[in-house]
Write a protein that holds these residues in place. Structure first.
Motif, PDB file in Angstrom:
ATOM      1  N   ILE A 224       0.845  -1.203   0.000  1.00 31.96           N
ATOM      2  CA  ILE A 224       0.000   0.000   0.000  1.00 31.96           C
ATOM      3  C   ILE A 224       0.876   1.247   0.000  1.00 31.96           C
ATOM      4  CG2 ILE A 224      -1.619   1.354   1.380  1.00 31.96           C
ATOM      5  CD1 ILE A 224      -2.883  -1.259   2.300  1.00 31.96           C
ATOM      6  N   GLY A 227       2.678   1.520  -3.504  1.00 35.05           N
ATOM      7  CA  GLY A 227       1.721   1.809  -4.575  1.00 35.05           C
ATOM      8  C   GLY A 227       1.099   3.182  -4.431  1.00 35.05           C
ATOM      9  N   SER A 228       0.767   3.555  -3.199  1.00 33.57           N
ATOM     10  CA  SER A 228       0.077   4.827  -3.012  1.00 33.57           C
ATOM     11  C   SER A 228       1.000   6.016  -3.236  1.00 33.57           C
ATOM     12  CB  SER A 228      -0.543   4.899  -1.609  1.00 33.57           C
ATOM     13  OG  SER A 228       0.463   4.890  -0.635  1.00 33.57           O
ATOM     14  N   GLU A 230       2.427   6.455  -5.922  1.00 36.04           N
ATOM     15  CA  GLU A 230       2.158   6.756  -7.332  1.00 36.04           C
ATOM     16  C   GLU A 230       3.394   7.329  -8.014  1.00 36.04           C
ATOM     17  OE1 GLU A 230      -2.211   7.654  -8.251  1.00 36.04           O
ATOM     18  OE2 GLU A 230      -1.962   8.481  -6.232  1.00 36.04           O
ATOM     19  N   THR A 240       1.496   8.757   4.418  1.00 41.39           N
ATOM     20  CA  THR A 240       0.538   8.392   5.478  1.00 41.39           C
ATOM     21  C   THR A 240       0.868   7.027   6.063  1.00 41.39           C
ATOM     22  OG1 THR A 240      -0.959   7.482   3.833  1.00 41.39           O
ATOM     23  CG2 THR A 240      -1.289   9.764   4.471  1.00 41.39           C
ATOM     24  N   GLN A 241       1.345   6.137   5.222  1.00 43.49           N
ATOM     25  CA  GLN A 241       1.632   4.786   5.709  1.00 43.49           C
ATOM     26  C   GLN A 241       2.776   4.788   6.729  1.00 43.49           C
ATOM     27  OE1 GLN A 241      -1.187   2.993   4.820  1.00 43.49           O
ATOM     28  NE2 GLN A 241       0.261   1.321   4.500  1.00 43.49           N
ATOM     29  N   LEU A 244       1.775   7.444   9.932  1.00 43.63           N
ATOM     30  CA  LEU A 244       0.763   6.928  10.852  1.00 43.63           C
ATOM     31  C   LEU A 244       1.118   5.516  11.310  1.00 43.63           C
ATOM     32  CD1 LEU A 244      -2.326   8.325   8.961  1.00 43.63           C
ATOM     33  CD2 LEU A 244      -1.372   9.180  11.094  1.00 43.63           C
ATOM     34  N   PHE A 246       1.599   2.681   9.867  1.00 49.40           N
ATOM     35  CA  PHE A 246       1.046   1.436   9.331  1.00 49.40           C
ATOM     36  C   PHE A 246       2.167   0.533   8.840  1.00 49.40           C
ATOM     37  CE2 PHE A 246      -2.627   4.257   8.981  1.00 49.40           C
ATOM     38  CZ  PHE A 246      -3.585   3.463   9.573  1.00 49.40           C
TER      39      PHE A 246
ATOM     40  N   GLY B  41      -1.332   2.502  -9.066  1.00 44.69           N
ATOM     41  CA  GLY B  41      -1.190   3.570  -8.072  1.00 44.69           C
ATOM     42  C   GLY B  41      -2.492   4.049  -7.460  1.00 44.69           C
ATOM     43  N   PRO B  42      -3.461   4.441  -8.294  1.00 40.18           N
ATOM     44  CA  PRO B  42      -4.711   4.972  -7.720  1.00 40.18           C
ATOM     45  C   PRO B  42      -5.391   3.987  -6.771  1.00 40.18           C
ATOM     46  CG  PRO B  42      -4.583   5.437 -10.064  1.00 40.18           C
ATOM     47  CD  PRO B  42      -3.423   4.539  -9.755  1.00 40.18           C
ATOM     48  N   TRP B  44      -3.966   1.650  -4.929  1.00 39.32           N
ATOM     49  CA  TRP B  44      -3.236   1.608  -3.653  1.00 39.32           C
ATOM     50  C   TRP B  44      -3.421   2.908  -2.881  1.00 39.32           C
ATOM     51  CZ3 TRP B  44      -2.246  -2.957  -2.132  1.00 39.32           C
ATOM     52  CH2 TRP B  44      -1.893  -3.961  -3.037  1.00 39.32           C
ATOM     53  N   ARG B  45      -3.573   3.986  -3.629  1.00 44.59           N
ATOM     54  CA  ARG B  45      -3.789   5.263  -2.922  1.00 44.59           C
ATOM     55  C   ARG B  45      -5.091   5.209  -2.126  1.00 44.59           C
ATOM     56  NH1 ARG B  45      -2.667  11.159  -2.955  1.00 44.59           N
ATOM     57  NH2 ARG B  45      -0.602  10.371  -3.318  1.00 44.59           N
ATOM     58  N   ALA B  47      -6.477   2.561  -1.060  1.00 46.56           N
ATOM     59  CA  ALA B  47      -6.256   1.627   0.052  1.00 46.56           C
ATOM     60  C   ALA B  47      -5.581   2.350   1.204  1.00 46.56           C
ATOM     61  CB  ALA B  47      -5.411   0.448  -0.411  1.00 46.56           C
ATOM     62  N   ALA B  48      -4.629   3.234   0.864  1.00 50.26           N
ATOM     63  CA  ALA B  48      -3.942   3.995   1.916  1.00 50.26           C
ATOM     64  C   ALA B  48      -4.913   4.947   2.604  1.00 50.26           C
ATOM     65  CB  ALA B  48      -2.764   4.771   1.317  1.00 50.26           C
ATOM     66  N   GLU B  49      -5.824   5.524   1.808  1.00 51.84           N
ATOM     67  CA  GLU B  49      -6.815   6.425   2.398  1.00 51.84           C
ATOM     68  C   GLU B  49      -7.740   5.665   3.348  1.00 51.84           C
ATOM     69  OE1 GLU B  49      -7.086  10.151   1.330  1.00 51.84           O
ATOM     70  OE2 GLU B  49      -5.134   9.211   1.506  1.00 51.84           O
ATOM     71  N   ASN B  51      -7.009   3.108   4.931  1.00 56.07           N
ATOM     72  CA  ASN B  51      -6.197   2.790   6.097  1.00 56.07           C
ATOM     73  C   ASN B  51      -6.269   3.884   7.143  1.00 56.07           C
ATOM     74  OD1 ASN B  51      -4.938   0.397   6.226  1.00 56.07           O
ATOM     75  ND2 ASN B  51      -3.058   1.041   5.264  1.00 56.07           N
ATOM     76  N   ARG B  52      -6.165   5.092   6.690  1.00 59.79           N
ATOM     77  CA  ARG B  52      -5.935   6.159   7.657  1.00 59.79           C
ATOM     78  C   ARG B  52      -7.183   6.964   7.940  1.00 59.79           C
ATOM     79  NH1 ARG B  52      -4.356  11.657   5.800  1.00 59.79           N
ATOM     80  NH2 ARG B  52      -5.299  11.841   3.783  1.00 59.79           N
ATOM     81  N   VAL B 215      -8.472  11.264  10.855  1.00 60.46           N
ATOM     82  CA  VAL B 215      -7.267  10.512  10.523  1.00 60.46           C
ATOM     83  C   VAL B 215      -6.909   9.675  11.743  1.00 60.46           C
ATOM     84  CG1 VAL B 215      -4.862  10.685   9.850  1.00 60.46           C
ATOM     85  CG2 VAL B 215      -6.516  12.375   9.042  1.00 60.46           C
ATOM     86  N   VAL B 216      -6.689   8.399  11.523  1.00 61.04           N
ATOM     87  CA  VAL B 216      -6.280   7.538  12.624  1.00 61.04           C
ATOM     88  C   VAL B 216      -4.935   6.914  12.296  1.00 61.04           C
ATOM     89  CG1 VAL B 216      -8.635   6.982  13.339  1.00 61.04           C
ATOM     90  CG2 VAL B 216      -7.489   5.569  11.650  1.00 61.04           C
ATOM     91  N   ASP B 217      -4.202   6.555  13.346  1.00 61.12           N
ATOM     92  CA  ASP B 217      -2.926   5.889  13.099  1.00 61.12           C
ATOM     93  C   ASP B 217      -3.134   4.377  13.132  1.00 61.12           C
ATOM     94  OD1 ASP B 217      -3.056   5.085  15.695  1.00 61.12           O
ATOM     95  OD2 ASP B 217      -1.523   6.462  16.413  1.00 61.12           O
TER      96      ASP B 217
END
Lengths: 358, 657
Positions: A224, A227-228, A230, A240-241, A244, A246, B41-42, B44-45, B47-49, B51-52, B215-217
Motif C-alpha cells: 500500500i 503503490g500509493s 504513485e 501516510t503509511q 501513521l 502502518f 497507483g490509484p 493503492w492510494r 487503500a492507503a486512504e 487505512n488512515r 485521521v487515525v494511526d
C-alpha cells in the motif's frame, strides 16, 4: 584520490543522501529524531572508512584473512556466551555505548577469505577439494549466524558461496550435487531449524490471504505504501503509511517503502538507478581486477550486495517473502553501514591497484 | 616491463554472467515498481486512504412533529450510540465477551450484531443505542484494548409517554438494502421510518446524515479531524392531528382493542388516528433488539397492526345510512316508502330476523336509520341486488384504499357476483345479499374507510382524501349523491341520538348535540338466549359507532371500532361522545368528560370487558362509577333505559337490566 572510481563514490553518496532523507522521515514518524542523525553520522564515518580502506592494499588484507577469519569465528562463537538476547536473537553486543552486530563484519571477512582461497586454485575450474574448502569457509560463519538465530543475515552468506563457486568454475555434475545438497539442507532447516514464525512467513508469502494480520499484513501495508506513492510521491514526511505507522519495521527492513511512498516512482527509480550504478561499478572492478583475489572479492561482494538489494526490494514490493534482509546503506544500522563501506573500500582498492605490478 | 598476470578470462566471463542475472533482477524490480506505483497507483492510494481515514457517520436529528395546535408530538433527546469499526477488530470473541459483560445485550445477541457489523466491511455500524452512563464509562475505560469501539453522541426519538401516538408516528428501523439502493442519501445502519408518519414523511423528517472524517494511526488512535460534513437536520412537520383529542380517545378506549379515527369531514384532515393495543414506540426509537421484535410479532393481539387503516371489519349497521343514500339516489326507495317490521322476515326461503325480536312496526327511511331496523334494509337489499349494493359501497370509497399518507393501508372488500366467481369459484348466492344489506357477510371495511364514507354523507357528498399533513388531501371527488337524499339520511342519523327510539338516544342529553350511527357487527353466529357479556371476549361482536358534530355544519367526525366490544351503544358510542364532547363541549377537565358519558355497564352489574394482555385497566377501573355521577346527570335514566334498546341483530337483548 584520482585513482579511485568516481562512479562508485558518487552512487554511495547518492544512496547516503536518500538514506538520510528516508531515515529523517521515519524518525519523525516514530518520534525519534536521533535515528536520522545517527544514521548520517554512520554514513559519514562509513565514507571516511571507505576512503581509508581504499588506500590500503587488498592483497595485504587477503594475506591476513586467515587471522581475521579465525577472530571473526571466535567472536561469533563468543556471542552465544556474552550477547544478551535481543529481539529473540544473540546477534548484538555492546561496545561502549554502541551495539555492534559482528555478523556484518564477519561477512566481509568471509568474502575476503573466499577470495584469498580462490587464489590458490589457478585452474580454469575448481577441483573437489577447493569446492569443499570454499563451502566450509562460507558455511561456518553462516551456520553460526543461523543459530543466533538470524535467518536474514545467514541467508546473505548463500549468494557469496554461490558467486565464489561460480566464479571459480564448477562442472555441471558438481552444480547438480550442490543443488541437491542445498535442497537437503533447506529441507532439514525447514524441519529442524526454522521457528514457526519463520515458516509462517514463507507460507504467507506463498499465500498472502493466509494470515492477513501478521506477516501478510506487513507486506500488504508495504505494498500500500509503495503503490500509493504513485508517480511523484506524497512528499517527504507526508507518507501516510509511514507517518501513521502502518508500515512495520520502517527504519530497517521496510525503509525502501518509506522512500517509495514519499518520493513516488520517480524517487524509487532514481534510488534503484543509484544501486544499479553501484552494483555495475563493482562488477566493472571485478572485470578490471589485476588478479584472481580482486576479481573473486569484487564478484562475491557485488553478487552479495545485489541479492540483498533485490530481495529487500522484492520483499517491499511484494514479490519476495519477508526474510529480514536489510537494504545496504539505506536500512538503519551502524554495523551494516560500516561493513558495507569497508567492502566497498576494498573494492576501490582493487580498482586503484588494477594496473599495479607486484 | 611485462606483467605476469593470471589468466582471468574464465573468471571475467563468469562475472559478466552474474552481472547479467543481476541486471535482469534490477529490471524486474523496476517493472514491479512501475506496476505498483504507476499502473495500480490509484488503487493503492485509495487503500492507503481507507487505512488512515475513518468516516464517522453523523446521524441527522430527525425533524420534530407538531399537532394542529403546535403541540409537540415527536421530538428528539440526546443519547449515546456505540459504533463498531469492523476492520479494527482483532479478536471478536474478546470484544463480544466485553460487550456482554457491560450488558449491551445477551451473549448470542452481541455475537449476532458483531457478525452483522463485520459483513459491512469498512463502514462502521451501530452496535447499541441509548447507552447507560455506566456503559459509556466502561467503554471509555477500555478504549485502548478495543480500538474498534467508538462512543458517539446521537439523538433518539422522544415520544409522549404511553402508546398514544405509536401507530400514527410509526416505527424507525435500520434502512433496508432495497432502500439503500434507491436513495443515495441513506447509508447502512441508518435509522429510517419504517411505518407511520416517520416513513411517509421520511424525506421531510429524515434530514441528511453527515460525516466526520478523521485521521487515525495504525493503532486506531484518532490523530486529527480532517473534514466535517455536518448533518442537515430533518425539517419539522406540522400535522392535522389534535393531540388533545388523541389523548381523550386513548382514555376513552380504556385499553380496549380497536381503532378510533376522527377527521374533519370538510377536507379529510385527520384529527385522531388510534389503534389499540399499541406498542411502546420507544422500542423503535433506536435499534430494536430481535427478542423484543419477536415478542411483538408473536402477540396474538398484534400490537404492530395499525387497525385504523389496516384492520378489516364487517361494518354492520353503520352501512345502513350509506345504503339508504344509495337507495334514494338510484330510486330503489323514496324517503316515504315504508316497510312493516314484525321482527322476522323470510326472503328467498330463508328466515331473517330483525335485531328487535318484537319488530319495529312500520318503518320509513329516516326511522329505519334511527332505530336501525334490519327488516327495512333486508328488503332494500333484496330490491337493489348485490351489484347495486356493491356500487353504492364503492360510491363511498369502499374497496379501495383511501389514500392516506401512511403505508400498508388495506382496501377492504366489496363483494359482488364477479368477486364471488373469481375468488370463491361459484356464483353469488342471493341470500348473502340480504346479509350485506345490514353490513354483514363478506363485506369488509377499514375504520378509516368508514370515516371517509360518513364524511361524504355529511359534507354534501364529496369523497375526501384523508390526510395527516395539511394540503396533502387533494381535491375531493364528488359522489354525485343528491343533496335531498343526504338531508334525509342526516336527519335519520340525528334521530339516532335525538329520537325517542334512537339506538344511541342515551347520548341525547349531552351538552353537545351530536348525530351518528351505531353498528354491532357479528363475529360469529349468534347463540339464542346468550347475552353478549356472557360470551367469551373473542366471540363478542365488534362495537362500532360513527358520530359527528355540530349537526348543522359538521366539523368533526369520529369513527370508533371496539373489537369484541359486544355492544355499540353502550361501548362504542360513549367513546365517540367523549371525544366530541372534548372537542365541542364546554371547557371541562378530562375526567369530567369521562363522567358525563359512562359506558353502560357501570349502571349494571356487568363485568368489564377483559383487559387485553398487559393492561390492567378495564373501563370499570379507570372511569368513575355511575353512582358517583348520577346526581349530576339527568340523562342517566335515559341511558339506563337504552339498555333495553340495544341494537342486536338476530338477538333479543331486552332481558338486560
Amino acid at each position: 584520490m584520482r585513482r579511485l572510481d568516481p562512479w562508485l563514490l558518487l552512487s554511495v553518496l547518492a544512496i547516503s543522501a536518500c538514506a538520510y532523507l528516508a531515515q529523517g522521515s521515519t524518525a519523525r514518524a516514530l518520534a525519534a529524531p536521533g535515528f536520522a542523525h545517527r544514521q548520517l553520522v554512520w554514513l559519514a564515518v562509513g565514507v571516511a572508512l571507505l576512503l581509508l580502506v581504499s588506500f590500503a592494499d587488498y592483497r595485504v588484507l587477503a594475506r591476513f584473512s586467515p587471522l581475521l577469519y579465525v577472530v571473526s569465528i571466535a567472536v561469533l562463537l563468543a556471542l552465544f556466551a556474552i550477547a544478551p538476547l535481543r529481539g529473540g536473537t544473540r546477534a548484538w553486543i555492546a561496545v561502549g555505548s554502541y551495539t555492534v552486530q559482528p555478523s556484518e563484519f564477519a561477512r566481509v571477512v568471509t568474502i575476503l577469505g573466499v577470495a584469498a582461497l580462490a587464489d590458490e586454485y589457478q585452474q580454469s575450474r575448481l577441483n573437489f577439494a577447493a569446492v569443499w574448502r570454499i563451502t566450509a569457509v562460507v558455511a561456518a560463519p553462516a551456520l553460526l549466524v543461523l543459530l543466533q538465530p538470524d535467518l536474514g543475515m545467514a541467508l546473505t552468506f548463500v549468494p557469496i558461496l554461490l558467486a565464489a563457486l561460480w566464479l571459480g568454475g564448477l562442472r555441471w555434475r558438481a552444480w547438480i550435487a550442490l543443488v541437491l545438497g542445498g535442497a537437503v539442507f533447506v529441507a532439514a532447516a525447514w524441519l529442524w531449524f526454522l521457528k514457526p514464525y519463520q515458516r509462517e512467513r514463507v507460507l504467507t508469502f506463498a499465500d498472502p490471504q493466509r494470515a492477513p494480520y501478521s506477516s501478510g499484513y506487513q507486506q500488504r501495508q508495504s505494498k500500500i505504501a509503495v503503490g500509493s506513492g504513485e508517480i511523484t510521491g506524497k512528499g517527504l514526511h507526508s507518507g501516510t503509511q509511514s507517518q501513521l505507522r502502518f508500515l512495520p519495521a520502517q527504519y530497517t527492513d521496510f525503509i525502501f517503502a518509506v522512500w517509495a511512498e514519499e518520493t513516488g516512482f520517480v524517487g524509487a527509480a532514481l534510488l534503484l538507478a543509484a544501486y544499479a550504478l553501484l552494483v555495475m561499478r563493482i562488477f566493472v572492478v571485478a572485470l578490471a581486477a589485476r588478479d584472481r583475489v580482486g576479481a573473486v572479492f569484487a564478484g562475491c561482494a557485488g553478487f552479495g550486495m545485489s541479492t540483498a538489494i533485490l530481495i529487500n526490494m522484492g520483499m517491499v514490493t511484494g514479490i519476495a517473502p519477508t526474510t529480514g534482509i536489510t537494504l545496504p546503506l539505506l536500512s538503519y544500522g551502524g554495523s551494516s553501514v560500516l561493513a558495507t563501506c569497508i567492502t566497498l573500500g576494498i573494492v576501490q582498492s582493487i580498482w586503484r591497484l588494477r594496473f599495479a605490478n607486484v | 616491463m611485462t606483467f605476469v598476470r593470471d589468466d582471468l578470462r574464465p573468471v571475467q566471463r563468469r562475472a559478466v554472467a552474474i552481472l547479467a542475472i543481476v541486471a535482469v533482477g534490477l529490471v524486474v524490480v523496476l517493472l514491479r515498481l512501475w506496476v505498483l506505483q504507476v499502473v495500480q497507483g490509484p488503487r493503492w492510494r485509495s487503500a492507503a486512504e481507507n487505512n488512515r481515514l475513518r468516516r464517522i457517520p453523523l446521524e441527522a436529528p430527525r425533524g420534530m412533529v407538531k399537532d394542529v395546535r403546535g403541540e409537540v408530538i415527536l421530538d428528539n433527546r440526546p443519547a449515546y450510540q456505540l459504533l463498531l469499526f469492523p476492520e479494527e477488530m482483532n479478536d471478536s470473541v474478546r470484544t463480544a465477551a466485553f460487550l456482554t459483560r457491560i450488558e449491551i445485550a445477551p451473549a448470542d445477541e452481541v455475537r449476532a450484531r458483531l457478525e452483522k457489523a463485520s459483513r459491512t466491511s469498512h463502514l462502521p455500524s451501530v452496535i447499541a443505542d441509548n447507552l447507560a452512563w455506566s456503559q459509556v464509562a466502561s467503554i471509555a475505560a477500555h478504549r485502548a484494548e478495543f480500538h474498534e469501539l467508538e462512543i458517539h453522541p446521537a439523538t433518539r426519538r422522544s415520544l409522549p409517554p404511553g402508546a398514544t401516538v405509536a401507530h400514527l408516528v410509526g416505527q424507525l428501523g435500520e434502512v433496508s438494502p432495497e432502500q439503500l439502493a434507491e436513495s443515495p442519501n441513506l447509508r447502512p445502519g441508518q435509522l429510517v421510518g419504517r411505518s407511520g408518519l416517520e416513513r411517509a414523511y421520511q424525506d421531510v423528517l429524515g434530514g441528511t446524515p453527515g460525516n466526520l472524517v478523521v485521521v487515525v494511526d495504525a493503532l486506531g488512535k484518532q490523530v486529527s479531524a480532517l473534514d466535517e460534513e455536518p448533518p442537515v437536520a430533518g425539517r419539522p412537520l406540522g400535522v392535522t392531528i389534535d393531540l388533545a383529542l388523541q389523548r381523550e380517545a386513548v382514555e376513552a378506549m380504556a385499553g380496549q382493542v380497536g381503532a378510533v379515527v376522527a377527521l374533519d369531514p370538510r377536507d379529510g384532515a385527520v384529527r385522531i388516528l388510534l389503534s389499540q393495543p399499541a406498542f411502546d414506540p420507544d422500542l423503535f426509537a433506536g435499534h430494536l433488539e430481535p427478542a423484543r421484535w419477536q415478542e411483538l410479532t408473536s402477540d396474538p393481539l398484534n400490537p404492530l397492526h395499525n387497525r385504523a387503516i389496516q384492520a378489516l371489519y364487517p361494518p354492520g349497521s353503520t352501512i345502513k345510512p350509506l345504503f339508504a343514500a344509495g337507495a334514494l339516489r338510484d330510486g330503489v326507495r323514496t324517503p316515504f316508502d315504508t316497510v312493516y317490521c314484525t321482527g322476522a322476515v323470510t326472503i328467498y326461503g330463508h328466515p331473517y330476523r330483525c335485531w328487535l325480536a318484537g319488530g319495529h312496526g312500520r318503518m320509513a327511511l329516516e326511522q329505519a336509520i334511527e332505530e336501525s331496523c334490519d327488516t327495512y334494509f333486508y328488503y332494500t337489499a333484496r330490491d337493489a341486488g348485490i351489484d347495486r349494493l356493491a356500487s353504492w359501497a364503492r360510491t363511498f370509497g369502499f374497496g379501495t384504499p383511501t389514500g392516506i399518507e401512511l403505508g400498508g393501508e388495506n382496501s377492504g372488500l366489496v363483494p359482488d357476483d364477479a368477486w364471488s366467481r373469481r375468488v370463491r369459484g361459484q356464483p353469488w348466492y342471493g341470500g348473502e345479499t340480504i346479509s350485506v344489506g345490514i353490513g354483514q357477510g363478506p363485506i369488509l371495511v377499514t375504520p378509516i374507510q368508514l370515516a371517509v364514507a360518513y364524511a361524504a354523507l355529511i359534507n354534501g357528498g364529496d369523497l375526501v382524501q384523508p390526510h395527516l399533513v395539511p394540503d396533502k388531501g387533494g381535491a375531493p371527488r364528488p359522489t354525485g349523491l343528491p343533496a335531498e337524499a343526504l338531508a334525509h339520511v342526516r336527519r335519520g342519523m340525528e334521530m339516532v341520538v335525538a329520537g325517542d327510539r334512537g339506538t344511541a338516544r342515551r347520548l341525547g342529553n349531552l351538552p353537545v348535540r351530536l348525530a351518528g350511527k351505531t353498528g354491532t357487527s357479528q363475529v360469529m353466529r349468534k347463540k339464542d338466549g346468550v347475552k353478549w357479556y356472557e360470551l367469551p371476549w373473542e366471540q363478542r361482536h365488534h362495537a362500532l359507532f360513527v358520530a359527528y358534530a355540530p349537526l348543522d355544519k359538521p366539523e368533526l367526525l369520529v369513527c370508533v371500532v371496539v373489537e369484541h366490544g359486544g355492544d355499540a351503544a353502550s361501548v362504542a358510542a360513549p367513546i365517540a361522545a367523549r371525544i366530541l364532547l372534548r372537542a365541542f363541549g364546554p371547557q371541562v377537565k378530562q375526567g369530567e368528560v369521562a363522567a358525563a358519558v359512562p359506558p353502560i355497564w357501570q349502571n349494571t352489574s356487568l363485568p368489564p370487558p377483559p383487559a387485553p394482555k398487559g393492561q390492567t385497566s378495564g373501563p370499570g377501573e379507570t372511569l368513575p362509577s355511575a353512582a358517583a355521577v348520577e346526581p349530576a346527570r339527568p340523562s342517566s335514566h335515559a341511558a339506563a333505559r337504552s339498555l333495553t334498546q340495544q341494537e342486536h341483530p338476530k338477538q333479543e337483548p331486552r332481558t338486560r337490566q
